[in-house]
Design a protein around this motif. Structure first.
Motif, PDB file in Angstrom:
ATOM      1  N   ALA A 182       0.850  -1.187   0.000  1.00  0.00           N
ATOM      2  CA  ALA A 182       0.000   0.000   0.000  1.00  0.00           C
ATOM      3  C   ALA A 182       0.887   1.239   0.000  1.00  0.00           C
ATOM      4  CB  ALA A 182      -0.912   0.004   1.225  1.00  0.00           C
ATOM      5  N   VAL A 183       0.286   2.354  -0.314  1.00  0.00           N
ATOM      6  CA  VAL A 183       0.990   3.636  -0.297  1.00  0.00           C
ATOM      7  C   VAL A 183       1.360   3.975   1.144  1.00  0.00           C
ATOM      8  CG1 VAL A 183       0.679   6.109  -0.707  1.00  0.00           C
ATOM      9  CG2 VAL A 183      -0.189   4.446  -2.364  1.00  0.00           C
ATOM     10  N   GLY A 184       2.532   4.542   1.329  1.00  0.00           N
ATOM     11  CA  GLY A 184       2.938   5.040   2.636  1.00  0.00           C
ATOM     12  C   GLY A 184       2.572   6.511   2.749  1.00  0.00           C
ATOM     13  N   VAL A 185       2.495   6.997   3.959  1.00  0.00           N
ATOM     14  CA  VAL A 185       2.152   8.401   4.206  1.00  0.00           C
ATOM     15  C   VAL A 185       3.245   9.020   5.074  1.00  0.00           C
ATOM     16  CG1 VAL A 185       0.483   9.983   5.255  1.00  0.00           C
ATOM     17  CG2 VAL A 185      -0.321   7.941   4.047  1.00  0.00           C
ATOM     18  N   LEU A 186       3.743  10.166   4.632  1.00  0.00           N
ATOM     19  CA  LEU A 186       4.730  10.927   5.400  1.00  0.00           C
ATOM     20  C   LEU A 186       4.131  12.283   5.734  1.00  0.00           C
ATOM     21  CD1 LEU A 186       7.578  11.335   6.576  1.00  0.00           C
ATOM     22  CD2 LEU A 186       8.279  12.157   4.317  1.00  0.00           C
ATOM     23  N   LEU A 187       4.003  12.572   7.024  1.00  0.00           N
ATOM     24  CA  LEU A 187       3.569  13.891   7.482  1.00  0.00           C
ATOM     25  C   LEU A 187       4.838  14.719   7.660  1.00  0.00           C
ATOM     26  CD1 LEU A 187       0.962  12.839  10.197  1.00  0.00           C
ATOM     27  CD2 LEU A 187       0.632  13.162   7.742  1.00  0.00           C
ATOM     28  N   LEU A 188       5.057  15.656   6.756  1.00  0.00           N
ATOM     29  CA  LEU A 188       6.277  16.464   6.753  1.00  0.00           C
ATOM     30  C   LEU A 188       5.856  17.896   7.069  1.00  0.00           C
ATOM     31  CD1 LEU A 188       9.021  16.037   4.059  1.00  0.00           C
ATOM     32  CD2 LEU A 188       8.804  18.024   5.518  1.00  0.00           C
ATOM     33  N   THR A 189       6.084  18.301   8.320  1.00  0.00           N
ATOM     34  CA  THR A 189       5.491  19.539   8.823  1.00  0.00           C
ATOM     35  C   THR A 189       6.484  20.349   9.649  1.00  0.00           C
ATOM     36  OG1 THR A 189       4.750  18.585  10.927  1.00  0.00           O
ATOM     37  CG2 THR A 189       3.267  18.328   9.019  1.00  0.00           C
ATOM     38  N   HIS A 190       6.002  21.505  10.088  1.00  0.00           N
ATOM     39  CA  HIS A 190       6.721  22.270  11.096  1.00  0.00           C
ATOM     40  C   HIS A 190       6.621  21.513  12.427  1.00  0.00           C
ATOM     41  CE1 HIS A 190       6.010  25.573   8.192  1.00  0.00           C
ATOM     42  NE2 HIS A 190       7.184  25.987   8.640  1.00  0.00           N
ATOM     43  N   GLU A 191       7.478  21.893  13.359  1.00  0.00           N
ATOM     44  CA  GLU A 191       7.525  21.233  14.658  1.00  0.00           C
ATOM     45  C   GLU A 191       6.164  21.246  15.353  1.00  0.00           C
ATOM     46  OE1 GLU A 191      11.921  21.844  16.436  1.00  0.00           O
ATOM     47  OE2 GLU A 191      10.803  23.707  16.139  1.00  0.00           O
ATOM     48  N   GLY A 192       5.795  20.087  15.873  1.00  0.00           N
ATOM     49  CA  GLY A 192       4.582  19.950  16.671  1.00  0.00           C
ATOM     50  C   GLY A 192       3.336  19.590  15.887  1.00  0.00           C
ATOM     51  N   ILE A 193       3.266  19.932  14.628  1.00  0.00           N
ATOM     52  CA  ILE A 193       2.039  19.728  13.861  1.00  0.00           C
ATOM     53  C   ILE A 193       1.862  18.272  13.462  1.00  0.00           C
ATOM     54  CG2 ILE A 193       0.829  20.331  11.723  1.00  0.00           C
ATOM     55  CD1 ILE A 193       2.119  23.135  12.005  1.00  0.00           C
ATOM     56  N   GLY A 194       2.864  17.684  12.843  1.00  0.00           N
ATOM     57  CA  GLY A 194       2.751  16.305  12.382  1.00  0.00           C
ATOM     58  C   GLY A 194       2.518  15.331  13.515  1.00  0.00           C
ATOM     59  N   THR A 195       3.256  15.506  14.591  1.00  0.00           N
ATOM     60  CA  THR A 195       3.106  14.626  15.749  1.00  0.00           C
ATOM     61  C   THR A 195       1.694  14.712  16.322  1.00  0.00           C
ATOM     62  OG1 THR A 195       5.450  14.824  16.269  1.00  0.00           O
ATOM     63  CG2 THR A 195       4.003  14.120  18.055  1.00  0.00           C
ATOM     64  N   ALA A 196       1.164  15.927  16.432  1.00  0.00           N
ATOM     65  CA  ALA A 196      -0.186  16.106  16.975  1.00  0.00           C
ATOM     66  C   ALA A 196      -1.239  15.495  16.047  1.00  0.00           C
ATOM     67  CB  ALA A 196      -0.471  17.591  17.196  1.00  0.00           C
ATOM     68  N   MET A 197      -1.116  15.735  14.753  1.00  0.00           N
ATOM     69  CA  MET A 197      -2.075  15.169  13.793  1.00  0.00           C
ATOM     70  C   MET A 197      -2.048  13.644  13.840  1.00  0.00           C
ATOM     71  SD  MET A 197      -3.771  17.350  11.905  1.00  0.00           S
ATOM     72  CE  MET A 197      -3.719  19.056  11.445  1.00  0.00           C
ATOM     73  N   HIS A 198      -0.871  13.093  13.869  1.00  0.00           N
ATOM     74  CA  HIS A 198      -0.726  11.640  13.917  1.00  0.00           C
ATOM     75  C   HIS A 198      -1.347  11.083  15.197  1.00  0.00           C
ATOM     76  CE1 HIS A 198       1.502   7.831  14.599  1.00  0.00           C
ATOM     77  NE2 HIS A 198       1.252   7.684  13.309  1.00  0.00           N
ATOM     78  N   ALA A 199      -1.076  11.716  16.324  1.00  0.00           N
ATOM     79  CA  ALA A 199      -1.605  11.240  17.603  1.00  0.00           C
ATOM     80  C   ALA A 199      -3.127  11.257  17.622  1.00  0.00           C
ATOM     81  CB  ALA A 199      -1.048  12.089  18.751  1.00  0.00           C
ATOM     82  N   VAL A 200      -3.723  12.310  17.111  1.00  0.00           N
ATOM     83  CA  VAL A 200      -5.184  12.390  17.094  1.00  0.00           C
ATOM     84  C   VAL A 200      -5.764  11.338  16.145  1.00  0.00           C
ATOM     85  CG1 VAL A 200      -7.175  13.842  16.527  1.00  0.00           C
ATOM     86  CG2 VAL A 200      -5.247  14.809  17.778  1.00  0.00           C
TER      87      VAL A 200
END
Length: 130
Positions: free
Chosen positions: A2-20
């Motif tokens: 399957a396709v992989g997903v990379l959240l490439l963001t400013h600090e704090g944004i990707g981690t928060a989105m992933h956690a939610v």
């Protein structure tokens, strides 16, 4: 695969989105990684580490790169990643509705997922008169 997903963001944004997203869905159906570009780091310094993060989610079907702000450092790193050889598509304006929409269509190919992501973002905006 399957396709992989990379959240490439400013600090704090990707981690928060992933956690939610993990909290709401319990388990994400697509292999997902987060790479946050430090505010004071030059893109050429971030690129090798972002590339390594992208490789962790690539099973051979490519990687959808979701960035937070078009034209900012994470988006610029994503543009460079997309030219390194791994099939990749990138889309900016990451939002929780966008991420959840992508995760609800894990069977889609890399070429279809950007439109799905954009639809999730658009449909996630609701003007409430209340």
């Amino acid at each position: 695969m399957a396709v992989g997903v990379l959240l490439l963001t400013h600090e704090g944004i990707g981690t928060a989105m992933h956690a939610v997203a993990v909290r709401l869905m319990t388990q994400l159906p697509l292999r997902t990684a987060v790479f946050e570009v430090p505010f004071d780091e030059a893109p050429e310094v971030s690129l090798p580490r972002a590339s390594a993060a992208m490789r962790t989610v690539d099973d051979g079907d490519g990687v959808l790169i979701l960035t937070d702000l078009y034209g900012a450092s994470p988006s610029n790193v994503a543009a460079q990643l997309a030219r390194l050889g791994t099939p990749a598509r990138r889309i900016s304006a990451l939002s929780l509705p966008m991420l959840l929409r992508v995760m609800n269509y894990p069977e889609q190919a890399l070429d279809a997922l950007p439109a799905t992501a954009a639809a999730g973002a658009r449909n996630g905006v609701v003007l409430d008169d209340a």
